[in-house]
Design a protein around this motif. Structure first.
Motif, PDB file in Angstrom:
ATOM      1  N   ARG A 172      38.946  38.605  27.820  1.00  0.00           N
ATOM      2  CA  ARG A 172      39.419  39.790  27.987  1.00  0.00           C
ATOM      3  C   ARG A 172      39.399  40.882  28.815  1.00  0.00           C
ATOM      4  O   ARG A 172      39.992  41.236  30.137  1.00  0.00           O
ATOM      5  CB  ARG A 172      38.861  41.076  26.966  1.00  0.00           C
ATOM      6  CG  ARG A 172      40.439  40.641  25.768  1.00  0.00           C
ATOM      7  CD  ARG A 172      40.823  41.899  24.412  1.00  0.00           C
ATOM      8  NE  ARG A 172      41.974  40.943  23.828  1.00  0.00           N
ATOM      9  CZ  ARG A 172      41.067  41.109  22.209  1.00  0.00           C
ATOM     10  NH1 ARG A 172      40.405  41.824  21.731  1.00  0.00           N
ATOM     11  NH2 ARG A 172      41.951  40.810  21.236  1.00  0.00           N
ATOM     12  N   LEU A 232      39.999  38.325  32.372  1.00  0.00           N
ATOM     13  CA  LEU A 232      41.183  38.765  32.035  1.00  0.00           C
ATOM     14  C   LEU A 232      41.837  39.814  33.612  1.00  0.00           C
ATOM     15  O   LEU A 232      42.356  40.255  34.324  1.00  0.00           O
ATOM     16  CB  LEU A 232      41.969  38.778  30.931  1.00  0.00           C
ATOM     17  CG  LEU A 232      42.451  37.137  31.104  1.00  0.00           C
ATOM     18  CD1 LEU A 232      43.564  37.355  29.473  1.00  0.00           C
ATOM     19  CD2 LEU A 232      43.374  36.476  31.645  1.00  0.00           C
ATOM     20  N   VAL A 233      40.909  40.575  33.064  1.00  0.00           N
ATOM     21  CA  VAL A 233      41.137  42.727  33.503  1.00  0.00           C
ATOM     22  C   VAL A 233      40.631  42.255  34.892  1.00  0.00           C
ATOM     23  O   VAL A 233      41.446  42.652  36.047  1.00  0.00           O
ATOM     24  CB  VAL A 233      40.302  43.165  32.747  1.00  0.00           C
ATOM     25  CG1 VAL A 233      39.995  45.085  33.497  1.00  0.00           C
ATOM     26  CG2 VAL A 233      41.382  43.959  31.660  1.00  0.00           C
ATOM     27  N   GLY A 276      42.990  39.992  36.661  1.00  0.00           N
ATOM     28  CA  GLY A 276      44.470  41.072  37.463  1.00  0.00           C
ATOM     29  C   GLY A 276      44.155  42.088  38.176  1.00  0.00           C
ATOM     30  O   GLY A 276      45.019  42.248  39.255  1.00  0.00           O
ATOM     31  N   ALA A 277      43.057  42.549  38.306  1.00  0.00           N
ATOM     32  CA  ALA A 277      42.210  43.663  39.084  1.00  0.00           C
ATOM     33  C   ALA A 277      42.438  42.585  40.759  1.00  0.00           C
ATOM     34  O   ALA A 277      42.991  43.625  41.797  1.00  0.00           O
ATOM     35  CB  ALA A 277      40.556  44.556  38.736  1.00  0.00           C
ATOM     36  N   ALA A 295      43.796  40.834  41.546  1.00  0.00           N
ATOM     37  CA  ALA A 295      45.213  40.031  41.994  1.00  0.00           C
ATOM     38  C   ALA A 295      46.122  41.404  42.559  1.00  0.00           C
ATOM     39  O   ALA A 295      46.968  40.844  43.702  1.00  0.00           O
ATOM     40  CB  ALA A 295      45.813  39.468  41.449  1.00  0.00           C
ATOM     41  N   LEU A 296      45.801  42.529  41.746  1.00  0.00           N
ATOM     42  CA  LEU A 296      45.962  43.760  42.590  1.00  0.00           C
ATOM     43  C   LEU A 296      45.801  44.361  43.543  1.00  0.00           C
ATOM     44  O   LEU A 296      46.486  44.316  44.801  1.00  0.00           O
ATOM     45  CB  LEU A 296      46.272  44.601  41.313  1.00  0.00           C
ATOM     46  CG  LEU A 296      47.094  45.931  41.464  1.00  0.00           C
ATOM     47  CD1 LEU A 296      48.282  45.607  41.314  1.00  0.00           C
ATOM     48  CD2 LEU A 296      46.265  47.018  40.862  1.00  0.00           C
ATOM     49  N   SER A 334      46.852  42.214  46.649  1.00  0.00           N
ATOM     50  CA  SER A 334      48.778  42.057  47.116  1.00  0.00           C
ATOM     51  C   SER A 334      48.994  44.097  47.096  1.00  0.00           C
ATOM     52  O   SER A 334      49.802  43.102  48.436  1.00  0.00           O
ATOM     53  CB  SER A 334      49.382  42.380  45.330  1.00  0.00           C
ATOM     54  OG  SER A 334      50.538  42.419  45.186  1.00  0.00           O
TER      55      SER A 334
END
Length: 178
Positions: free
Chosen positions: A21, A24-25, A28-29, A31-32, A35
């Motif tokens: 987890r 994944l966090v 995600g961070a 990738a954010l 972006s």
């Protein structure tokens, strides 16, 4: 006697789920952030940022804020065109042609306050007039009511160029300073 083959089954190794987890966090961070770096530099990204900032401010403060355009938004800072706040009384308490500020991210980590420093206001007007509850209209317009929450935004090292300030407070004659 025939040889016996022992059947040893390999059991799957149990890995803590928190590691997966956390991974994944972190993905995600990243990738954010990637972006945001790619999109905030685009015209569409700046329009979306402007709309989000205006909506957030107007859902939190007593007054009404508008921003004509976000001309720069990156990890170093922000530049706004046509920033205005109108008090609930209808008085335009601040109108700035251009607001330019650098972000102080260390302060966000250290105190939880979002810091804009230095913060430069170019052109426009600021009105310091009597508002409700014997408070200055500008302060009343920017105040966050007790039933709402907002991240504290500190503007430090404020520089005003070409800004006319109007003072019209009880007990003193009106004064205009440019």
């Amino acid at each position: 006697t025939p040889a016996t083959v022992s059947s040893h089954r390999l059991e799957p190794v149990e890995r803590p789920r928190w590691r997966a987890r956390l991974a994944l966090v972190l993905v995600g961070a990243v990738a954010l952030a990637a972006s945001a770096i790619l999109h905030l530099g685009t015209a569409g990204g700046r329009v979306a940022a402007r709309d989000a900032m205006v909506a957030l401010m107007n859902s939190r403060i007593r007054g009404t804020a508008t921003i004509d355009a976000v001309s720069r938004l990156d990890f170093d800072g922000i530049e706004l065109q046509g920033f205005e706040v109108v008090a609930p009384s209808g008085t335009v308490v601040i109108h700035v042609d251009r607001l330019d500020a650098e972000f102080g991210f260390l302060e966000l980590v250290r105190t939880g306050h979002f810091l804009l420093t230095p913060c430069t206001l170019d052109g426009g007007t600021m009105r310091l007039t009597r508002g409700p509850r014997d408070q200055i209209d500008l302060i009343d317009a920017l105040e966050v009511p007790e039933d709402r929450m907002m991240l504290v935004v500190d503007a430090d090292d404020i520089r005003m160029r070409g800004v006319t300030v109007y003072f019209d407070l009880p007990g003193a004659p009106p004064v205009q300073m440019a």
